[in-house]
Design a protein around this motif. Structure first.
Motif, PDB file in Angstrom:
ATOM      1  N   ALA A 126     -28.061 -45.563-133.312  1.00  0.00           N
ATOM      2  CA  ALA A 126     -29.418 -46.110-133.259  1.00  0.00           C
ATOM      3  C   ALA A 126     -30.262 -45.262-132.317  1.00  0.00           C
ATOM      4  O   ALA A 126     -29.760 -44.714-131.332  1.00  0.00           O
ATOM      5  N   VAL A 127     -31.542 -45.156-132.656  1.00  0.00           N
ATOM      6  CA  VAL A 127     -32.518 -44.448-131.824  1.00  0.00           C
ATOM      7  C   VAL A 127     -33.707 -45.381-131.632  1.00  0.00           C
ATOM      8  O   VAL A 127     -34.180 -46.001-132.590  1.00  0.00           O
ATOM      9  N   VAL A 128     -34.197 -45.474-130.396  1.00  0.00           N
ATOM     10  CA  VAL A 128     -35.341 -46.341-130.093  1.00  0.00           C
ATOM     11  C   VAL A 128     -36.502 -45.502-129.590  1.00  0.00           C
ATOM     12  O   VAL A 128     -36.350 -44.707-128.655  1.00  0.00           O
ATOM     13  N   LEU A 129     -37.659 -45.660-130.236  1.00  0.00           N
ATOM     14  CA  LEU A 129     -38.925 -45.099-129.756  1.00  0.00           C
ATOM     15  C   LEU A 129     -39.870 -46.279-129.545  1.00  0.00           C
ATOM     16  O   LEU A 129     -40.543 -46.719-130.475  1.00  0.00           O
ATOM     17  N   SER A 130     -39.880 -46.805-128.344  1.00  0.00           N
ATOM     18  CA  SER A 130     -40.667 -47.997-128.063  1.00  0.00           C
ATOM     19  C   SER A 130     -41.962 -47.630-127.358  1.00  0.00           C
ATOM     20  O   SER A 130     -41.944 -46.997-126.297  1.00  0.00           O
ATOM     21  N   SER A 131     -43.089 -48.018-127.964  1.00  0.00           N
ATOM     22  CA  SER A 131     -44.423 -47.788-127.397  1.00  0.00           C
ATOM     23  C   SER A 131     -44.632 -46.312-127.058  1.00  0.00           C
ATOM     24  O   SER A 131     -45.118 -45.966-125.993  1.00  0.00           O
ATOM     25  N   LEU A 132     -44.295 -45.443-127.993  1.00  0.00           N
ATOM     26  CA  LEU A 132     -44.328 -44.009-127.723  1.00  0.00           C
ATOM     27  C   LEU A 132     -45.079 -43.206-128.775  1.00  0.00           C
ATOM     28  O   LEU A 132     -45.850 -42.308-128.437  1.00  0.00           O
ATOM     29  N   LEU A 133     -44.867 -43.502-130.049  1.00  0.00           N
ATOM     30  CA  LEU A 133     -45.347 -42.617-131.110  1.00  0.00           C
ATOM     31  C   LEU A 133     -46.863 -42.430-131.071  1.00  0.00           C
ATOM     32  O   LEU A 133     -47.378 -41.348-131.369  1.00  0.00           O
ATOM     33  N   HIS A 134     -47.596 -43.463-130.681  1.00  0.00           N
ATOM     34  CA  HIS A 134     -49.060 -43.387-130.632  1.00  0.00           C
ATOM     35  C   HIS A 134     -49.565 -42.627-129.415  1.00  0.00           C
ATOM     36  O   HIS A 134     -50.756 -42.369-129.295  1.00  0.00           O
ATOM     37  N   GLU A 135     -48.658 -42.285-128.496  1.00  0.00           N
ATOM     38  CA  GLU A 135     -49.075 -41.634-127.263  1.00  0.00           C
ATOM     39  C   GLU A 135     -48.845 -40.127-127.261  1.00  0.00           C
ATOM     40  O   GLU A 135     -49.431 -39.417-126.445  1.00  0.00           O
ATOM     41  N   VAL A 136     -47.987 -39.638-128.129  1.00  0.00           N
ATOM     42  CA  VAL A 136     -47.689 -38.206-128.128  1.00  0.00           C
ATOM     43  C   VAL A 136     -48.727 -37.464-128.964  1.00  0.00           C
ATOM     44  O   VAL A 136     -49.253 -37.991-129.950  1.00  0.00           O
ATOM     45  N   PRO A 137     -49.042 -36.216-128.602  1.00  0.00           N
ATOM     46  CA  PRO A 137     -50.067 -35.467-129.335  1.00  0.00           C
ATOM     47  C   PRO A 137     -49.637 -35.054-130.736  1.00  0.00           C
ATOM     48  O   PRO A 137     -50.479 -34.837-131.604  1.00  0.00           O
ATOM     49  N   ASP A 138     -48.326 -34.933-130.983  1.00  0.00           N
ATOM     50  CA  ASP A 138     -47.840 -34.495-132.293  1.00  0.00           C
ATOM     51  C   ASP A 138     -46.699 -35.403-132.734  1.00  0.00           C
ATOM     52  O   ASP A 138     -45.522 -35.092-132.550  1.00  0.00           O
ATOM     53  N   PRO A 139     -47.018 -36.558-133.321  1.00  0.00           N
ATOM     54  CA  PRO A 139     -45.961 -37.495-133.725  1.00  0.00           C
ATOM     55  C   PRO A 139     -45.040 -36.927-134.796  1.00  0.00           C
ATOM     56  O   PRO A 139     -43.863 -37.265-134.834  1.00  0.00           O
ATOM     57  N   SER A 140     -45.566 -36.071-135.657  1.00  0.00           N
ATOM     58  CA  SER A 140     -44.730 -35.475-136.699  1.00  0.00           C
ATOM     59  C   SER A 140     -43.616 -34.634-136.082  1.00  0.00           C
ATOM     60  O   SER A 140     -42.459 -34.692-136.514  1.00  0.00           O
ATOM     61  N   ALA A 141     -43.961 -33.850-135.051  1.00  0.00           N
ATOM     62  CA  ALA A 141     -42.952 -33.036-134.371  1.00  0.00           C
ATOM     63  C   ALA A 141     -41.904 -33.915-133.710  1.00  0.00           C
ATOM     64  O   ALA A 141     -40.702 -33.616-133.742  1.00  0.00           O
ATOM     65  N   LEU A 142     -42.334 -35.020-133.111  1.00  0.00           N
ATOM     66  CA  LEU A 142     -41.387 -35.926-132.469  1.00  0.00           C
ATOM     67  C   LEU A 142     -40.449 -36.543-133.500  1.00  0.00           C
ATOM     68  O   LEU A 142     -39.226 -36.589-133.293  1.00  0.00           O
ATOM     69  N   LEU A 143     -40.991 -37.018-134.609  1.00  0.00           N
ATOM     70  CA  LEU A 143     -40.150 -37.657-135.620  1.00  0.00           C
ATOM     71  C   LEU A 143     -39.182 -36.662-136.255  1.00  0.00           C
ATOM     72  O   LEU A 143     -38.032 -37.011-136.559  1.00  0.00           O
ATOM     73  N   LEU A 144     -39.624 -35.438-136.460  1.00  0.00           N
ATOM     74  CA  LEU A 144     -38.714 -34.412-136.987  1.00  0.00           C
ATOM     75  C   LEU A 144     -37.608 -34.120-135.981  1.00  0.00           C
ATOM     76  O   LEU A 144     -36.448 -33.878-136.360  1.00  0.00           O
TER      77      LEU A 144
END
Length: 261
Positions: free
Chosen positions: A119-137
């Motif tokens: 399992a991987v948790v990204l809590s209250s994070l995706l909307h804060e990073v400048p490049d969400p696509s890079a993070l999700l990849l």
């Protein structure tokens, strides 16, 4: 509609984030501790339903999950903010199976952490990073075929945003609020937008919902708490209401799985 794209109109997330200032501003937010407690309760519920042996938490903030997950055999925390990483290391002192790494997920090789994780948790994070696509990849690299990724973000169609539009205070529910600008956030998601970003990184949404129907912005919610009107029982009721009316809860959550290829 979805959250503003990183190359769209200029918003707080278009410039490199100042993590030191973020830490300071986070500590000053009204109502956020109560919102965070509701958010955490849902995250823990979903993680326990997955029952992972190995868990990766990306962006732990001031309250890493491992303190409430003693049955998970191994937990790795990736936290780029020095103050948050230091606090997590202190909390992990004496905890078996917990590793805290001060780094961005994009900068860490999966083999260095022993990926894949259950399992991987990204809590209250995706909307804060400048490049969400890079993070999700980057997150996709830590996943196996059965990994579940839990994500939560502010809901563009939260009741308090819908009310602001109805009152003529903002033009649409996707407008950045003063608090979002203060916290260097780049935008707000709806379910379709979140699904689309996850799909582009190779994930499908298996389950979704929202938490805490919040009628007013954080500052007004805090005033209600301070006056004694907004009691813990009432907050619990507003959170339960989000299960009956998931479209208007204040924060959107999903459990995503690796897409078939």
């Amino acid at each position: 509609m979805s959250a503003p794209a990183p190359d769209g109109p200029a918003v707080a997330g278009d410039e490199p984030r100042n993590l030191d200032d973020y830490v300071v501003q986070y500590g000053r937010l009204p109502f956020e501790p109560l919102q965070a407690a509701v958010r955490r309760r849902r995250v823990l519920q979903q993680v326990r339903s997955i029952a992972p042996r190995r868990l990766l938490e990306i962006g732990c903030g001031l309250d890493p999950l491992f303190t409430d997950l003693p049955d998970v055999q191994e937990i790795v925390v990736l936290e780029p903010a020095a103050a948050f990483a230091s606090a997590a290391r202190a909390a992990a002192s004496g905890c078996r199976g917990v590793t805290v790494v001060e780094a961005r997920a994009e900068d860490v090789a999966p083999a260095d952490l022993g990926a894949p994780f259950d399992a991987v948790v990204l809590s209250s994070l995706l909307h804060e990073v400048p490049d969400p696509s890079a993070l999700l990849l980057a997150v996709r690299r830590f996943c196996g075929r059965s990994t579940v990724v839990h994500v939560n973000v502010p809901n563009a169609r939260s009741l308090h945003r819908l009310l602001a539009v109805a009152m003529g205070l903002v033009e649409d529910v996707y407008a950045l609020s003063p608090v979002q600008r203060q916290m260097q956030q780049r935008g707000t998601y709806d379910l379709d937008g979140l699904r689309a970003e996850l799909a582009a990184a190779g994930f499908v949404v298996a389950r979704w919902g929202t938490v805490l129907v919040k009628p007013f912005p954080h500052a007004q919610m805090q005033e209600l708490v301070d006056s004694g009107f907004l009691t813990p029982r009432l907050i619990d009721g507003l959170d339960s209401l989000a299960e009956a009316l998931p479209e208007i809860g204040s924060e959107l959550w999903v459990d995503a799985e690796v897409a078939d290829v």
